[in-house]
Scaffold this motif. Structure first.
Motif, mmCIF file in Angstrom:
data_model
loop_
_atom_site.group_PDB
_atom_site.id
_atom_site.type_symbol
_atom_site.label_atom_id
_atom_site.label_comp_id
_atom_site.label_asym_id
_atom_site.label_seq_id
_atom_site.Cartn_x
_atom_site.Cartn_y
_atom_site.Cartn_z
ATOM 1 N N ILE A 161 2.918 6.447 -9.872
ATOM 2 C CA ILE A 161 4.018 5.528 -9.576
ATOM 3 C C ILE A 161 3.647 4.162 -10.126
ATOM 4 O O ILE A 161 2.556 3.652 -9.863
ATOM 5 C CB ILE A 161 4.319 5.467 -8.067
ATOM 6 N N GLY A 162 4.563 3.607 -10.922
ATOM 7 C CA GLY A 162 4.332 2.309 -11.539
ATOM 8 C C GLY A 162 5.078 1.225 -10.801
ATOM 9 O O GLY A 162 6.200 1.420 -10.347
ATOM 10 N N GLY A 163 4.433 0.056 -10.678
ATOM 11 C CA GLY A 163 5.084 -1.101 -10.074
ATOM 12 C C GLY A 163 4.224 -1.748 -9.010
ATOM 13 O O GLY A 163 3.316 -1.120 -8.457
ATOM 14 N N GLY A 164 4.523 -2.993 -8.715
ATOM 15 C CA GLY A 164 3.694 -3.746 -7.779
ATOM 16 C C GLY A 164 4.427 -4.300 -6.581
ATOM 17 O O GLY A 164 3.883 -5.129 -5.850
ATOM 18 N N GLY A 165 5.673 -3.841 -6.349
ATOM 19 C CA GLY A 165 6.421 -4.341 -5.193
ATOM 20 C C GLY A 165 5.665 -4.056 -3.905
ATOM 21 O O GLY A 165 5.313 -2.912 -3.616
ATOM 22 N N GLU A 166 5.442 -5.102 -3.115
ATOM 23 C CA GLU A 166 4.468 -4.986 -2.028
ATOM 24 C C GLU A 166 5.022 -4.297 -0.795
ATOM 25 O O GLU A 166 4.304 -3.608 -0.075
ATOM 26 C CB GLU A 166 3.926 -6.382 -1.697
ATOM 27 N N LYS A 167 6.335 -4.452 -0.532
ATOM 28 C CA LYS A 167 6.902 -3.881 0.690
ATOM 29 C C LYS A 167 7.350 -2.444 0.504
ATOM 30 O O LYS A 167 7.185 -1.618 1.400
ATOM 31 C CB LYS A 167 8.083 -4.734 1.164
ATOM 32 N N LYS A 168 7.941 -2.131 -0.679
ATOM 33 C CA LYS A 168 8.498 -0.791 -0.877
ATOM 34 C C LYS A 168 7.689 0.044 -1.856
ATOM 35 O O LYS A 168 7.284 1.165 -1.539
ATOM 36 C CB LYS A 168 9.950 -0.892 -1.363
ATOM 37 N N THR A 169 7.443 -0.486 -3.066
ATOM 38 C CA THR A 169 6.803 0.340 -4.096
ATOM 39 C C THR A 169 5.405 0.774 -3.677
ATOM 40 O O THR A 169 5.065 1.961 -3.751
ATOM 41 C CB THR A 169 6.741 -0.417 -5.441
ATOM 42 N N LEU A 170 4.582 -0.162 -3.229
ATOM 43 C CA LEU A 170 3.198 0.204 -2.884
ATOM 44 C C LEU A 170 3.158 1.109 -1.647
ATOM 45 O O LEU A 170 2.248 1.930 -1.507
ATOM 46 C CB LEU A 170 2.353 -1.055 -2.680
ATOM 47 N N ARG A 171 4.161 1.020 -0.793
ATOM 48 C CA ARG A 171 4.248 1.948 0.344
ATOM 49 C C ARG A 171 4.553 3.364 -0.160
ATOM 50 O O ARG A 171 4.001 4.354 0.347
ATOM 51 C CB ARG A 171 5.342 1.478 1.303
ATOM 52 N N LEU A 172 5.425 3.472 -1.183
ATOM 53 C CA LEU A 172 5.701 4.780 -1.785
ATOM 54 C C LEU A 172 4.457 5.337 -2.481
ATOM 55 O O LEU A 172 4.202 6.540 -2.434
ATOM 56 C CB LEU A 172 6.860 4.676 -2.775
ATOM 57 N N VAL A 173 3.708 4.463 -3.136
ATOM 58 C CA VAL A 173 2.447 4.892 -3.767
ATOM 59 C C VAL A 173 1.520 5.502 -2.717
ATOM 60 O O VAL A 173 0.961 6.588 -2.905
ATOM 61 C CB VAL A 173 1.756 3.705 -4.474
ATOM 62 N N ALA A 174 1.365 4.790 -1.596
ATOM 63 C CA ALA A 174 0.463 5.271 -0.538
ATOM 64 C C ALA A 174 0.885 6.646 -0.035
ATOM 65 O O ALA A 174 0.048 7.500 0.252
ATOM 66 C CB ALA A 174 0.447 4.266 0.619
ATOM 67 N N LYS A 175 2.188 6.879 0.027
ATOM 68 C CA LYS A 175 2.694 8.121 0.612
ATOM 69 C C LYS A 175 2.719 9.274 -0.387
ATOM 70 O O LYS A 175 2.451 10.423 -0.017
ATOM 71 C CB LYS A 175 4.108 7.874 1.148
ATOM 72 N N HIS A 176 3.029 8.989 -1.670
ATOM 73 C CA HIS A 176 3.349 10.072 -2.607
ATOM 74 C C HIS A 176 2.456 10.163 -3.846
ATOM 75 O O HIS A 176 2.453 11.204 -4.504
ATOM 76 C CB HIS A 176 4.794 9.931 -3.092
ATOM 77 N N ALA A 177 1.772 9.083 -4.228
ATOM 78 C CA ALA A 177 1.172 9.044 -5.566
ATOM 79 C C ALA A 177 -0.281 9.514 -5.587
ATOM 80 O O ALA A 177 -1.021 9.364 -4.613
ATOM 81 C CB ALA A 177 1.256 7.637 -6.145
ATOM 82 N N ASP A 178 -0.661 10.059 -6.729
ATOM 83 C CA ASP A 178 -2.061 10.333 -7.047
ATOM 84 C C ASP A 178 -2.665 9.202 -7.877
ATOM 85 O O ASP A 178 -3.882 9.032 -7.911
ATOM 86 C CB ASP A 178 -2.170 11.645 -7.838
ATOM 87 N N ILE A 179 -1.782 8.460 -8.580
ATOM 88 C CA ILE A 179 -2.208 7.356 -9.436
ATOM 89 C C ILE A 179 -1.253 6.186 -9.202
ATOM 90 O O ILE A 179 -0.037 6.372 -9.146
ATOM 91 C CB ILE A 179 -2.156 7.753 -10.936
ATOM 92 N N TRP A 180 -1.809 4.991 -9.074
ATOM 93 C CA TRP A 180 -0.997 3.780 -9.064
ATOM 94 C C TRP A 180 -1.212 3.046 -10.379
ATOM 95 O O TRP A 180 -2.346 2.871 -10.817
ATOM 96 C CB TRP A 180 -1.365 2.851 -7.913
ATOM 97 N N HIS A 181 -0.110 2.620 -11.025
ATOM 98 C CA HIS A 181 -0.225 1.845 -12.254
ATOM 99 C C HIS A 181 0.372 0.465 -12.049
ATOM 100 O O HIS A 181 1.528 0.334 -11.633
ATOM 101 C CB HIS A 181 0.501 2.530 -13.422
ATOM 102 N N GLY A 182 -0.429 -0.557 -12.353
ATOM 103 C CA GLY A 182 0.025 -1.926 -12.201
ATOM 104 C C GLY A 182 -0.274 -2.757 -13.430
ATOM 105 O O GLY A 182 -0.812 -2.273 -14.427
ATOM 106 N N PHE A 183 0.094 -4.018 -13.339
ATOM 107 C CA PHE A 183 -0.092 -4.978 -14.430
ATOM 108 C C PHE A 183 -0.641 -6.263 -13.839
ATOM 109 O O PHE A 183 -0.566 -6.484 -12.646
ATOM 110 C CB PHE A 183 1.249 -5.301 -15.118
#
Length: 259
Positions: A161-183
């Motif tokens: 999951i790509g993105g750095g949104g702190e309230k929604k995106t990173l919460r989705l990463v924690a729940k669903h992702a194997d890899i987080w991609h940021g910038f």
């Protein structure tokens, strides 16, 4: 710190813009020969920079072709736009490319942001929050469909999951992702990693389960160690057409090999 048990990996994003397909395919092969670990494209319908109506190719058709034209590297979109395909269909596409490639697909996904794509192809742009809500609804549907497909995927397809949104995106990463991609620079990445770790703790997930990936520009010897300290283990260089320059990618692979 998540890199202790993870190899350092180098990715290249071959941006499928302003180039003919023969050049894109050749660059993917050259990147594989250079020793990169992952070859990404992106999921847009128009160039993101340069001539707005310039040459451009579709993402997933290309991934199917790369599954045949490469043999070792992992492949994927950085990232698929959730808005452009029904989630069940996307799961089936991912499973199919997984099989064609012999288990080398990474399913990169994000909520979408490029309004020209939406307008030109007839998708409703909506709001950033609404698109993130749609992604939150799609991810369980993708997981459910992957579990039902016959034949099943060759492996547990890694979800990026790509993105750095702190309230929604990173919460989705924690729940669903194997890899987080940021910038971003190390200070930005440090903040995002800290927030991601806290979201993981909230749902009782070990943060070390999530591979940390970052888009990079600049000198590997200077930037690499700073990001490694933050637990980043995958470093991806973006290159654009028509003349794809792999010199920065080569520098990063050489840095990786010295670690």
């Amino acid at each position: 710190m998540t890199t202790a048990n993870r190899p350092i990996r180098i990715g290249v994003q071959i941006q499928p813009q302003h180039a003919d397909y023969a050049s894109i395919r050749r660059t993917a092969s050259e990147a594989e020969d250079l020793g990169v670990d992952i070859v990404f494209n992106w999921d847009h319908f128009y160039p993101l920079y340069g001539e707005p109506e310039g040459q451009h190719f579709e993402c997933w058709t290309m991934l199917g072709a790369w599954a045949e034209s490469t043999s070792r590297v992992e492949i994927g979109a950085l990232v698929t736009c959730n808005s452009y395909r029904n989630p069940e269909l996307l799961a089936d596409m991912a499973r199919t490319v997984d099989h064609i490639s012999g288990g080398r697909l990474i399913l990169g996904i994000g909520s979408g942001w490029f309004e020209k794509d939406y307008d030109g192809y007839g998708y409703e742009f909506g709001t950033a929050g609404g698109r993130l809500d749609d992604l939150a609804e799609s991810l369980p549907r993708i997981e459910s469909r992957l579990a039902k497909l016959n034949p099943a995927p060759t492996r547990k397809i890694p979800v990026l999951i790509g993105g750095g949104g702190e309230k929604k995106t990173l919460r989705l990463v924690a729940k669903h992702a194997d890899i987080w991609h940021g910038f971003g620079d190390p200070e930005v990445v440090e903040r995002k990693v800290g927030i991601l770790d806290s979201h993981c703790r909230e749902i009782d997930r070990d943060p070390a389960e999530i591979e940390r990936s970052c888009g990079v520009q600049g000198e590997p010897g200077e930037l690499g160690p700073k990001l490694l300290e933050l637990g980043v283990s995958t470093f991806t260089v973006g290159i654009g057409g028509p003349d794809y320059d792999l010199s920065a990618v080569k520098a990063w692979t050489e840095w990786r090999d010295k670690q």
